[in-house]
Design a protein around this motif. Structure first.
Motif, PDB file in Angstrom:
ATOM      1  N   LEU A  25      -5.091  53.028  61.338  1.00 20.77           N
ATOM      2  CA  LEU A  25      -4.709  52.572  62.699  1.00 20.77           C
ATOM      3  C   LEU A  25      -5.515  51.367  62.960  1.00 20.77           C
ATOM      4  CD1 LEU A  25      -3.929  55.975  64.572  1.00 20.77           C
ATOM      5  CD2 LEU A  25      -2.179  54.015  64.102  1.00 20.77           C
ATOM      6  N   ALA A  26      -6.637  51.596  62.826  1.00 21.40           N
ATOM      7  CA  ALA A  26      -7.578  50.405  62.962  1.00 21.40           C
ATOM      8  C   ALA A  26      -7.398  49.218  62.234  1.00 21.40           C
ATOM      9  CB  ALA A  26      -9.315  51.015  62.789  1.00 21.40           C
ATOM     10  N   ARG A  27      -6.965  49.445  60.945  1.00 23.11           N
ATOM     11  CA  ARG A  27      -6.719  48.359  59.986  1.00 23.11           C
ATOM     12  C   ARG A  27      -5.407  47.449  60.634  1.00 23.11           C
ATOM     13  NH1 ARG A  27      -7.199  51.638  54.761  1.00 23.11           N
ATOM     14  NH2 ARG A  27      -9.318  51.636  54.627  1.00 23.11           N
ATOM     15  N   GLN A  28      -4.556  48.071  61.564  1.00 18.27           N
ATOM     16  CA  GLN A  28      -3.401  47.591  61.925  1.00 18.27           C
ATOM     17  C   GLN A  28      -3.687  46.717  63.260  1.00 18.27           C
ATOM     18  OE1 GLN A  28       0.078  49.967  62.387  1.00 18.27           O
ATOM     19  NE2 GLN A  28      -0.863  51.540  60.726  1.00 18.27           N
ATOM     20  N   VAL A  29      -4.882  47.022  63.809  1.00 23.56           N
ATOM     21  CA  VAL A  29      -5.301  46.045  65.063  1.00 23.56           C
ATOM     22  C   VAL A  29      -5.788  44.820  64.624  1.00 23.56           C
ATOM     23  CG1 VAL A  29      -6.738  45.960  67.238  1.00 23.56           C
ATOM     24  CG2 VAL A  29      -5.670  48.265  66.355  1.00 23.56           C
ATOM     25  N   PRO A  30      -5.324  43.804  65.192  1.00 28.40           N
ATOM     26  CA  PRO A  30      -6.057  42.425  64.886  1.00 28.40           C
ATOM     27  C   PRO A  30      -7.511  42.420  65.142  1.00 28.40           C
ATOM     28  CG  PRO A  30      -3.743  42.372  66.180  1.00 28.40           C
ATOM     29  CD  PRO A  30      -4.297  43.590  66.083  1.00 28.40           C
ATOM     30  N   ALA A  31      -8.231  41.834  64.283  1.00 33.23           N
ATOM     31  CA  ALA A  31      -9.708  42.062  64.571  1.00 33.23           C
ATOM     32  C   ALA A  31     -10.149  41.277  65.995  1.00 33.23           C
ATOM     33  CB  ALA A  31     -10.524  41.398  63.522  1.00 33.23           C
ATOM     34  N   THR A  32      -9.574  40.454  66.358  1.00 33.15           N
ATOM     35  CA  THR A  32      -9.941  39.739  67.439  1.00 33.15           C
ATOM     36  C   THR A  32      -9.117  40.033  68.839  1.00 33.15           C
ATOM     37  OG1 THR A  32      -8.120  37.976  66.987  1.00 33.15           O
ATOM     38  CG2 THR A  32     -10.241  37.657  66.393  1.00 33.15           C
ATOM     39  N   SER A  33      -8.409  41.225  68.603  1.00 34.32           N
ATOM     40  CA  SER A  33      -7.681  41.621  70.024  1.00 34.32           C
ATOM     41  C   SER A  33      -8.842  42.144  70.949  1.00 34.32           C
ATOM     42  CB  SER A  33      -6.930  43.002  69.528  1.00 34.32           C
ATOM     43  OG  SER A  33      -7.435  44.119  69.119  1.00 34.32           O
ATOM     44  N   MET A  82     -15.832  45.928  73.357  1.00 38.78           N
ATOM     45  CA  MET A  82     -15.639  46.480  72.275  1.00 38.78           C
ATOM     46  C   MET A  82     -14.040  46.219  72.082  1.00 38.78           C
ATOM     47  SD  MET A  82     -15.933  50.345  71.035  1.00 38.78           S
ATOM     48  CE  MET A  82     -17.940  50.105  70.841  1.00 38.78           C
ATOM     49  N   ASN A  83     -13.538  45.853  71.032  1.00 35.13           N
ATOM     50  CA  ASN A  83     -12.059  45.866  70.619  1.00 35.13           C
ATOM     51  C   ASN A  83     -11.599  47.211  70.277  1.00 35.13           C
ATOM     52  OD1 ASN A  83     -12.346  46.060  67.881  1.00 35.13           O
ATOM     53  ND2 ASN A  83     -12.388  43.839  67.761  1.00 35.13           N
ATOM     54  N   SER A  84     -10.322  47.404  70.219  1.00 31.95           N
ATOM     55  CA  SER A  84      -9.636  48.399  69.816  1.00 31.95           C
ATOM     56  C   SER A  84      -9.875  48.946  68.649  1.00 31.95           C
ATOM     57  CB  SER A  84      -8.161  48.226  70.027  1.00 31.95           C
ATOM     58  OG  SER A  84      -7.843  48.187  71.488  1.00 31.95           O
ATOM     59  N   ARG A  85      -9.932  48.012  67.664  1.00 34.29           N
ATOM     60  CA  ARG A  85     -10.174  48.283  66.425  1.00 34.29           C
ATOM     61  C   ARG A  85     -11.502  49.056  66.172  1.00 34.29           C
ATOM     62  NH1 ARG A  85     -10.091  43.858  61.365  1.00 34.29           N
ATOM     63  NH2 ARG A  85      -8.273  44.736  60.687  1.00 34.29           N
ATOM     64  N   THR A  86     -12.641  48.672  66.615  1.00 33.76           N
ATOM     65  CA  THR A  86     -13.843  49.323  66.794  1.00 33.76           C
ATOM     66  C   THR A  86     -13.570  50.850  67.259  1.00 33.76           C
ATOM     67  OG1 THR A  86     -15.014  47.000  66.578  1.00 33.76           O
ATOM     68  CG2 THR A  86     -16.476  49.149  67.155  1.00 33.76           C
ATOM     69  N   ALA A  87     -12.869  50.788  68.421  1.00 32.15           N
ATOM     70  CA  ALA A  87     -12.799  52.190  69.283  1.00 32.15           C
ATOM     71  C   ALA A  87     -12.547  52.954  68.378  1.00 32.15           C
ATOM     72  CB  ALA A  87     -11.993  51.948  70.222  1.00 32.15           C
ATOM     73  N   PHE A  88     -11.307  52.634  67.283  1.00 29.53           N
ATOM     74  CA  PHE A  88     -10.692  53.707  66.422  1.00 29.53           C
ATOM     75  C   PHE A  88     -11.643  54.362  65.838  1.00 29.53           C
ATOM     76  CE2 PHE A  88      -6.396  51.645  67.432  1.00 29.53           C
ATOM     77  CZ  PHE A  88      -5.682  52.931  67.469  1.00 29.53           C
ATOM     78  N   ILE A  89     -12.718  53.944  65.371  1.00 28.38           N
ATOM     79  CA  ILE A  89     -13.766  54.189  64.470  1.00 28.38           C
ATOM     80  C   ILE A  89     -14.798  54.899  65.061  1.00 28.38           C
ATOM     81  CG2 ILE A  89     -15.414  53.469  62.417  1.00 28.38           C
ATOM     82  CD1 ILE A  89     -12.516  53.180  61.779  1.00 28.38           C
ATOM     83  N   ALA A  90     -15.446  54.169  66.020  1.00 29.39           N
ATOM     84  CA  ALA A  90     -16.401  54.647  66.904  1.00 29.39           C
ATOM     85  C   ALA A  90     -16.109  56.042  67.583  1.00 29.39           C
ATOM     86  CB  ALA A  90     -16.859  53.660  68.017  1.00 29.39           C
ATOM     87  N   ALA A  91     -14.802  56.226  68.159  1.00 27.08           N
ATOM     88  CA  ALA A  91     -14.518  57.281  68.786  1.00 27.08           C
ATOM     89  C   ALA A  91     -14.706  58.809  67.989  1.00 27.08           C
ATOM     90  CB  ALA A  91     -13.169  57.272  69.622  1.00 27.08           C
ATOM     91  N   PRO A  92     -14.206  58.727  66.714  1.00 30.48           N
ATOM     92  CA  PRO A  92     -14.604  59.906  66.133  1.00 30.48           C
ATOM     93  C   PRO A  92     -15.785  60.194  65.463  1.00 30.48           C
ATOM     94  CG  PRO A  92     -12.662  58.596  65.262  1.00 30.48           C
ATOM     95  CD  PRO A  92     -13.273  57.606  66.238  1.00 30.48           C
ATOM     96  N   LEU A  93     -16.585  59.106  65.402  1.00 30.31           N
ATOM     97  CA  LEU A  93     -17.943  59.029  64.853  1.00 30.31           C
ATOM     98  C   LEU A  93     -18.861  59.673  66.050  1.00 30.31           C
ATOM     99  CD1 LEU A  93     -18.474  55.702  62.963  1.00 30.31           C
ATOM    100  CD2 LEU A  93     -18.503  58.056  62.070  1.00 30.31           C
TER     101      LEU A  93
END
Length: 194
Positions: free
Chosen positions: A179-187, A1-12
């Motif tokens: 914050l999630a939006r600032q992380v490149p989708a492929t990071s 899982m990339n960091s972008r997804t983590a920013f959304i999944a953790a609060p959920l």
């Protein structure tokens, strides 16, 4: 899982934990049982996701000594909270009812150092590290000034009443979306890049 997804999944996942916790208490007591275990597993999954989140936020803050110390403190808090929630799950499995859980919790917490490391002091580093990172990002204008306010609300609400965890999780989600939006989708996960 990339960091972008983590920013959304953790609060959920924190939201899921909060809702399950409320449902578990509808009968007048919490645990043991499926709701106790499921809720704790949801929160533990969220905690695991906070590790790459903290290290991604460190990178976004420039990777300086303060950002690194904040990410390290947050990660130490994650480890302590994982131990705490792991103990909760084991106690739940070993207990026939809520009263028996209380007896086991007392036994665990009477072990020298456990209360400090797992319950009272080290877990607070999770909250302090998270807030410190978001404040640094706000100071660098990487996030809006209201972002640390929402994170602070998320961190304070459970100390007021644990039934407010879902509301805090929604505040965290709103603060993490930019914050999630600032992380490149492929990071790759930030922890792998640190």
């Amino acid at each position: 899982m990339n960091s972008r997804t983590a920013f959304i999944a953790a609060p959920l996942l924190v939201l899921a934990y909060g809702v399950i916790r409320i449902l578990d208490g509808l009968d007048g007591s919490r645990g043991p049982g499926i709701a106790w275990t499921t809720g704790h597993l949801a929160f533990m999954a969220a905690l695991v996701l906070f590790v790459p989140i903290f290290w991604q936020m460190r990178r976004m803050a420039g990777g300086n000594a303060l950002a690194t110390a904040s990410a390290a403190a947050g990660t130490a808090g994650v480890v302590a909270l994982l131990a705490q929630f792991g103990i909760d799950i084991v106690v739940g499995f070993m207990s026939a009812d809520n009263e028996a859980m209380g007896v086991l919790f007392d036994r665990v917490q009477s072990v020298p150092g456990v209360s400090t490391v797992v319950y009272d002091v080290v877990p607070l580093l999770f909250f302090a590290g998270q807030l410190a990172l978001v404040v640094q990002l706000a100071a660098l204008r990487r996030v809006r000034v209201w972002t640390p306010v929402l994170v602070l609300v998320d961190l304070v609400l459970p100390f007021i009443d644990k039934d407010l965890i879902p509301l805090g999780a929604l505040c965290l989600l709103v603060s993490f979306v930019p914050l999630a939006r600032q992380v490149p989708a492929t990071s790759r996960p930030a922890a792998a890049l640190a």
